[in-house]
Design a protein around this motif. Sequence first.
Motif, PDB file in Angstrom:
ATOM      1  N   GLY A 177      43.114 -74.845   1.366  1.00  0.00           N
ATOM      2  CA  GLY A 177      42.834 -73.567   2.002  1.00  0.00           C
ATOM      3  C   GLY A 177      41.377 -73.316   2.316  1.00  0.00           C
ATOM      4  O   GLY A 177      40.999 -72.195   2.673  1.00  0.00           O
ATOM      5  N   SER A 178      40.543 -74.339   2.210  1.00  0.00           N
ATOM      6  CA  SER A 178      39.120 -74.178   2.496  1.00  0.00           C
ATOM      7  C   SER A 178      38.806 -74.781   3.857  1.00  0.00           C
ATOM      8  O   SER A 178      39.375 -75.806   4.246  1.00  0.00           O
ATOM      9  CB  SER A 178      38.280 -74.851   1.414  1.00  0.00           C
ATOM     10  N   SER A 179      37.884 -74.159   4.571  1.00  0.00           N
ATOM     11  CA  SER A 179      37.521 -74.617   5.911  1.00  0.00           C
ATOM     12  C   SER A 179      36.402 -75.650   5.840  1.00  0.00           C
ATOM     13  O   SER A 179      35.309 -75.363   5.342  1.00  0.00           O
ATOM     14  CB  SER A 179      37.076 -73.425   6.765  1.00  0.00           C
ATOM     15  N   GLY A 180      36.686 -76.862   6.329  1.00  0.00           N
ATOM     16  CA  GLY A 180      35.667 -77.892   6.359  1.00  0.00           C
ATOM     17  C   GLY A 180      34.510 -77.536   7.277  1.00  0.00           C
ATOM     18  O   GLY A 180      33.365 -77.923   7.033  1.00  0.00           O
ATOM     19  N   MET A 181      34.810 -76.782   8.346  1.00  0.00           N
ATOM     20  CA  MET A 181      33.764 -76.394   9.286  1.00  0.00           C
ATOM     21  C   MET A 181      32.709 -75.525   8.615  1.00  0.00           C
ATOM     22  O   MET A 181      31.510 -75.649   8.897  1.00  0.00           O
ATOM     23  CB  MET A 181      34.388 -75.650  10.472  1.00  0.00           C
ATOM     24  N   ARG A 182      33.137 -74.651   7.711  1.00  0.00           N
ATOM     25  CA  ARG A 182      32.174 -73.785   7.017  1.00  0.00           C
ATOM     26  C   ARG A 182      31.183 -74.602   6.202  1.00  0.00           C
ATOM     27  O   ARG A 182      29.976 -74.378   6.246  1.00  0.00           O
ATOM     28  CB  ARG A 182      32.928 -72.816   6.099  1.00  0.00           C
ATOM     29  N   TRP A 183      31.698 -75.600   5.454  1.00  0.00           N
ATOM     30  CA  TRP A 183      30.810 -76.435   4.643  1.00  0.00           C
ATOM     31  C   TRP A 183      29.944 -77.327   5.521  1.00  0.00           C
ATOM     32  O   TRP A 183      28.798 -77.631   5.171  1.00  0.00           O
ATOM     33  CB  TRP A 183      31.638 -77.270   3.667  1.00  0.00           C
TER      34      TRP A 183
END
Length: 291
Positions: A177-183
């Motif tokens: 559920g975490s966005s790779g784009m954010r990281w």
Amino acid sequence: MTLYEFFIDPFAQFAFMRRALAACLALSLACGPVGIFLLLRRMSLMGDALSHALLPGVAVGFLIAGFSLPAMTIGGFIAGLGVVLLAGTAARFTLLREDASFAALQLISMALGVLIVSTKGGNVNLMHILFGSVLAVDDQALLITAAIASLSLLLLVFIYRPLIIDSFDPGYLQRSGSSGMRWQLLFLATVAMDLVAGFQAMGAMMAVGIMMLPAIAARFWAKEIWSLMATSIVLALGSGVFGLLFSFHYRLPSGPAIILTAGMLHLFSMMFAPLGIVRSRLLRHGRHRKG
């Protein structure tokens, strides 16, 4: 010339050499780990693209306030962050890949930055902005460099775990559920911060060298991520120390001397490190003879 006169005397006698050494230490600690992540994520050339992207912001800061390091630092970071956001947005909402967006923005940024600087200053001003001078680092520049490097390290610690997961198993990160784009954007912001920190010492064109060359060379010495980072830091600091000494004793430009020293360490590592060409060929030859 004795070893003491070559290695110790310059730092013992001259305050500008001690400041330059402290700046190299700060940059080594900040840029070494970031360079490893760029390498692991196959984004080595994006660091170079981002270093060019700083130029318009640095140039605007120079145009407004002259050689005001705070103004050029703020301008460079804003420009770098803007390019990161633009490239990320283009990659997400258009058919362009992120590397293609960075390539386009790199060319535009470099041309725009050189054009802005050329409207006010001459070649000396342009050369200083592009290639820097670590021997000219004063107390204010050293404090700004150390502060930015420290902030970038703290940000890297914050994103370290998701960045590791995204580098090796991005699918798991998405399933959690975490966005790779954010990281990815936070990581590129960290890269921009390190490049801004290295701007005063190495210049906009050379700052990426102290980030990438030690990281690439470290790949021939170590395998685990922690050891890769430690080796990259040591090689970056060694490049800074020996580059400063060569620059001092032989009257060479400090930034290029440091980067060329890093390049020589890279070539040595590629040939003679445990994972380098010579050692690998000897191991293969030994296995072949046993077989």
